[in-house]
Design a protein around this motif. Structure first.
Motif, PDB file in Angstrom:
ATOM      1  N   VAL A 210     -17.633 -28.724  75.782  1.00 25.54           N
ATOM      2  CA  VAL A 210     -18.827 -27.884  75.772  1.00 25.54           C
ATOM      3  C   VAL A 210     -20.054 -28.771  75.969  1.00 25.54           C
ATOM      4  CG1 VAL A 210     -20.228 -26.276  74.433  1.00 25.54           C
ATOM      5  CG2 VAL A 210     -17.730 -26.221  74.227  1.00 25.54           C
ATOM      6  N   PRO A 211     -20.856 -28.549  77.033  1.00 24.94           N
ATOM      7  CA  PRO A 211     -22.052 -29.365  77.235  1.00 24.94           C
ATOM      8  C   PRO A 211     -22.990 -29.282  76.039  1.00 24.94           C
ATOM      9  CG  PRO A 211     -21.568 -28.054  79.186  1.00 24.94           C
ATOM     10  CD  PRO A 211     -20.655 -27.569  78.096  1.00 24.94           C
ATOM     11  N   ARG A 212     -23.737 -30.352  75.822  1.00 27.36           N
ATOM     12  CA  ARG A 212     -24.587 -30.421  74.647  1.00 27.36           C
ATOM     13  C   ARG A 212     -25.639 -29.317  74.635  1.00 27.36           C
ATOM     14  NH1 ARG A 212     -28.370 -35.550  72.711  1.00 27.36           N
ATOM     15  NH2 ARG A 212     -29.176 -34.571  70.819  1.00 27.36           N
ATOM     16  N   ASP A 213     -26.221 -29.009  75.818  1.00 27.34           N
ATOM     17  CA  ASP A 213     -27.272 -27.999  75.833  1.00 27.34           C
ATOM     18  C   ASP A 213     -26.730 -26.620  75.480  1.00 27.34           C
ATOM     19  OD1 ASP A 213     -25.798 -27.944  78.137  1.00 27.34           O
ATOM     20  OD2 ASP A 213     -27.470 -27.439  79.448  1.00 27.34           O
ATOM     21  N   LEU A 214     -25.477 -26.319  75.874  1.00 27.91           N
ATOM     22  CA  LEU A 214     -24.877 -25.045  75.494  1.00 27.91           C
ATOM     23  C   LEU A 214     -24.540 -25.016  74.009  1.00 27.91           C
ATOM     24  CD1 LEU A 214     -22.536 -24.166  78.489  1.00 27.91           C
ATOM     25  CD2 LEU A 214     -24.847 -23.366  78.006  1.00 27.91           C
ATOM     26  N   ALA A 215     -24.110 -26.170  73.470  1.00 23.18           N
ATOM     27  CA  ALA A 215     -23.835 -26.230  72.031  1.00 23.18           C
ATOM     28  C   ALA A 215     -25.115 -26.005  71.241  1.00 23.18           C
ATOM     29  CB  ALA A 215     -23.211 -27.581  71.687  1.00 23.18           C
ATOM     30  N   GLU A 216     -26.225 -26.538  71.736  1.00 26.51           N
ATOM     31  CA  GLU A 216     -27.496 -26.334  71.040  1.00 26.51           C
ATOM     32  C   GLU A 216     -27.961 -24.888  71.163  1.00 26.51           C
ATOM     33  OE1 GLU A 216     -30.354 -29.221  72.292  1.00 26.51           O
ATOM     34  OE2 GLU A 216     -29.445 -30.809  71.064  1.00 26.51           O
ATOM     35  N   ALA A 217     -27.678 -24.253  72.307  1.00 31.60           N
ATOM     36  CA  ALA A 217     -28.020 -22.848  72.459  1.00 31.60           C
ATOM     37  C   ALA A 217     -27.237 -21.995  71.466  1.00 31.60           C
ATOM     38  CB  ALA A 217     -27.745 -22.395  73.892  1.00 31.60           C
ATOM     39  N   GLU A 218     -25.967 -22.333  71.266  1.00 32.25           N
ATOM     40  CA  GLU A 218     -25.166 -21.595  70.278  1.00 32.25           C
ATOM     41  C   GLU A 218     -25.692 -21.820  68.872  1.00 32.25           C
ATOM     42  OE1 GLU A 218     -22.023 -19.425  68.415  1.00 32.25           O
ATOM     43  OE2 GLU A 218     -23.138 -19.333  70.291  1.00 32.25           O
ATOM     44  N   ARG A 219     -26.104 -23.050  68.615  1.00 39.97           N
ATOM     45  CA  ARG A 219     -26.694 -23.341  67.303  1.00 39.97           C
ATOM     46  C   ARG A 219     -27.980 -22.550  67.100  1.00 39.97           C
ATOM     47  NH1 ARG A 219     -28.629 -29.428  65.591  1.00 39.97           N
ATOM     48  NH2 ARG A 219     -29.463 -28.961  63.518  1.00 39.97           N
ATOM     49  N   MET A 220     -28.794 -22.428  68.139  1.00 39.48           N
ATOM     50  CA  MET A 220     -30.016 -21.631  68.067  1.00 39.48           C
ATOM     51  C   MET A 220     -29.697 -20.153  67.869  1.00 39.48           C
ATOM     52  SD  MET A 220     -33.273 -21.076  68.249  1.00 39.48           S
ATOM     53  CE  MET A 220     -34.098 -22.548  68.850  1.00 39.48           C
ATOM     54  N   ARG A 221     -28.696 -19.661  68.582  1.00 36.50           N
ATOM     55  CA  ARG A 221     -28.307 -18.249  68.448  1.00 36.50           C
ATOM     56  C   ARG A 221     -27.921 -17.915  67.014  1.00 36.50           C
ATOM     57  NH1 ARG A 221     -23.915 -14.884  68.394  1.00 36.50           N
ATOM     58  NH2 ARG A 221     -22.545 -16.691  68.132  1.00 36.50           N
ATOM     59  N   LYS A 222     -27.095 -18.758  66.413  1.00 40.44           N
ATOM     60  CA  LYS A 222     -26.676 -18.515  65.033  1.00 40.44           C
ATOM     61  C   LYS A 222     -27.872 -18.581  64.082  1.00 40.44           C
ATOM     62  CE  LYS A 222     -21.906 -20.121  65.494  1.00 40.44           C
ATOM     63  NZ  LYS A 222     -20.893 -21.116  65.022  1.00 40.44           N
ATOM     64  N   TRP A 223     -28.768 -19.529  64.349  1.00 36.63           N
ATOM     65  CA  TRP A 223     -29.941 -19.662  63.485  1.00 36.63           C
ATOM     66  C   TRP A 223     -30.818 -18.410  63.561  1.00 36.63           C
ATOM     67  CZ3 TRP A 223     -35.223 -19.974  64.698  1.00 36.63           C
ATOM     68  CH2 TRP A 223     -36.058 -20.325  63.637  1.00 36.63           C
ATOM     69  N   LEU A 224     -30.993 -17.878  64.769  1.00 34.13           N
ATOM     70  CA  LEU A 224     -31.792 -16.670  64.929  1.00 34.13           C
ATOM     71  C   LEU A 224     -31.167 -15.485  64.203  1.00 34.13           C
ATOM     72  CD1 LEU A 224     -32.777 -16.948  68.714  1.00 34.13           C
ATOM     73  CD2 LEU A 224     -34.306 -17.183  66.746  1.00 34.13           C
ATOM     74  N   LEU A 225     -29.863 -15.329  64.355  1.00 35.25           N
ATOM     75  CA  LEU A 225     -29.185 -14.197  63.716  1.00 35.25           C
ATOM     76  C   LEU A 225     -29.235 -14.280  62.194  1.00 35.25           C
ATOM     77  CD1 LEU A 225     -26.042 -13.886  66.018  1.00 35.25           C
ATOM     78  CD2 LEU A 225     -27.995 -12.338  65.920  1.00 35.25           C
ATOM     79  N   GLU A 226     -29.209 -15.504  61.673  1.00 36.57           N
ATOM     80  CA  GLU A 226     -29.137 -15.670  60.225  1.00 36.57           C
ATOM     81  C   GLU A 226     -30.503 -15.718  59.551  1.00 36.57           C
ATOM     82  OE1 GLU A 226     -26.937 -19.246  59.816  1.00 36.57           O
ATOM     83  OE2 GLU A 226     -25.012 -18.361  60.427  1.00 36.57           O
ATOM     84  N   THR A 227     -31.540 -16.167  60.271  1.00 37.80           N
ATOM     85  CA  THR A 227     -32.819 -16.417  59.584  1.00 37.80           C
ATOM     86  C   THR A 227     -34.027 -15.718  60.196  1.00 37.80           C
ATOM     87  OG1 THR A 227     -33.322 -18.405  60.903  1.00 37.80           O
ATOM     88  CG2 THR A 227     -31.965 -18.697  58.916  1.00 37.80           C
ATOM     89  N   TRP A 228     -33.983 -15.338  61.475  1.00 32.90           N
ATOM     90  CA  TRP A 228     -35.192 -14.819  62.130  1.00 32.90           C
ATOM     91  C   TRP A 228     -35.235 -13.303  62.028  1.00 32.90           C
ATOM     92  CZ3 TRP A 228     -39.132 -17.764  63.592  1.00 32.90           C
ATOM     93  CH2 TRP A 228     -40.162 -17.181  64.350  1.00 32.90           C
TER      94      TRP A 228
END
Length: 270
Positions: A210-228
């Motif tokens: 998994v490319p790093r930028d896609l892994a970071e996008a997934e990390r951002m997605r989870k963060w948005l769903l959990e905290t935003w």
């Protein structure tokens, strides 16, 4: 592991692991050959460096990574609340250290008339141990078939049986350095350990592609769903609160989420 040295480095480490004689080339001294040597490596790496190695085609195709027992433990950040020493754990560590010292203090099994060449005795398997290893070999092979759990980690799975045999030998000698064979119960434990590392190899192989930028996008997605909880988000604002703390990385992650339909771009009103 520089680009120009990587192939030779991988081949050398693989030869060490296989117990082959080691050759050393020097302009002043010529060629030297070393036999009866043993090689052991314990490497700790940060995730970023480890992911680069795990996804390296050279290291994979040369079989170097398949010769290591690799794992990535889950982070305990946020749960490290114990502030006092664990007396039982310290006693267990001390017992282990004492055992290792006693094993290392034993006389080395040297080859006849040699001072620097090891010739350890062969440790055979009991009938029960051999039967368990044969069953494991069949399971490891079928697990590499299309759709199997180890299809993405075939290199390691192909060596899982050898790993189990080596682990059984280590466990046997640790318990009794004068043992004459590896027992079936010990082999069962070694197979359990080898299976754990095979599962880790499959899991880490999936993560490494998994490319790093896609892994970071997934990390951002989870963060948005959990905290935003707000309907809109701006990269500059999110960078002050999100996992990356950098506007450029935050913006890139949001752009990937937009490409896959997780967020919608909204033009600022003037």
């Amino acid at each position: 592991m520089k680009a120009e040295n990587r192939l030779a480095t991988c081949a050398s480490f693989s030869a060490m692991w296989d117990g082959q004689p080691l050759d050393r080339w020097r302009a002043g001294d010529g060629v030297s050959a070393y036999v009866g040597r043993r090689f052991s490596a314990h490497i700790l790496e940060q995730p970023v460096a480890a992911e680069a190695l795990l996804s390296d085609p050279m290291a994979n195709e040369q079989g170097l990574l398949a010769r290591f027992l690799v794992c990535r433990p889950a982070s305990h950040v946020g749960t490290r609340l114990r502030m006092e020493r664990d007396a039982l754990a310290e006693a267990e560590i001390a017992r282990f250290a004492t055992r290792i010292r006693s094993l290392l203090s034993r006389e080395l099994p040297l080859a006849e008339n040699k001072r620097t060449e090891l010739a350890p005795p062969v440790l055979p398997m009991s009938p029960g141990a051999r039967a368990a290893l044969v069953i494991f070999a069949c399971e490891a092979e079928t697990a590499q078939a299309p759709g199997g759990p180890f299809v993405g980690a075939r290199a390691f799975a192909s060596k899982a049986v050898e790993h189990a045999a080596r682990l059984a030998a280590v466990l046997t000698i640790y318990a009794d350095p004068d043992a004459v064979e590896a027992a079936g119960e010990t082999m069962a434990g070694a197979i359990e350990i080898a299976t754990f590392y095979a599962n880790e190899a499959a899991r880490l192989a999936d993560a490494a592609v998994v490319p790093r930028d896609l892994a970071e996008a997934e990390r951002m997605r989870k963060w948005l769903l959990e905290t935003w909880n707000e309907p809109c988000i701006a990269a500059a604002v999110a960078a002050q609160r999100d996992p990356f703390k950098l506007t450029a990385r935050t913006r890139k992650a949001l752009q990937h989420l937009q490409e896959y339909g997780w967020v919608l771009r909204q033009m600022a009103k003037r």
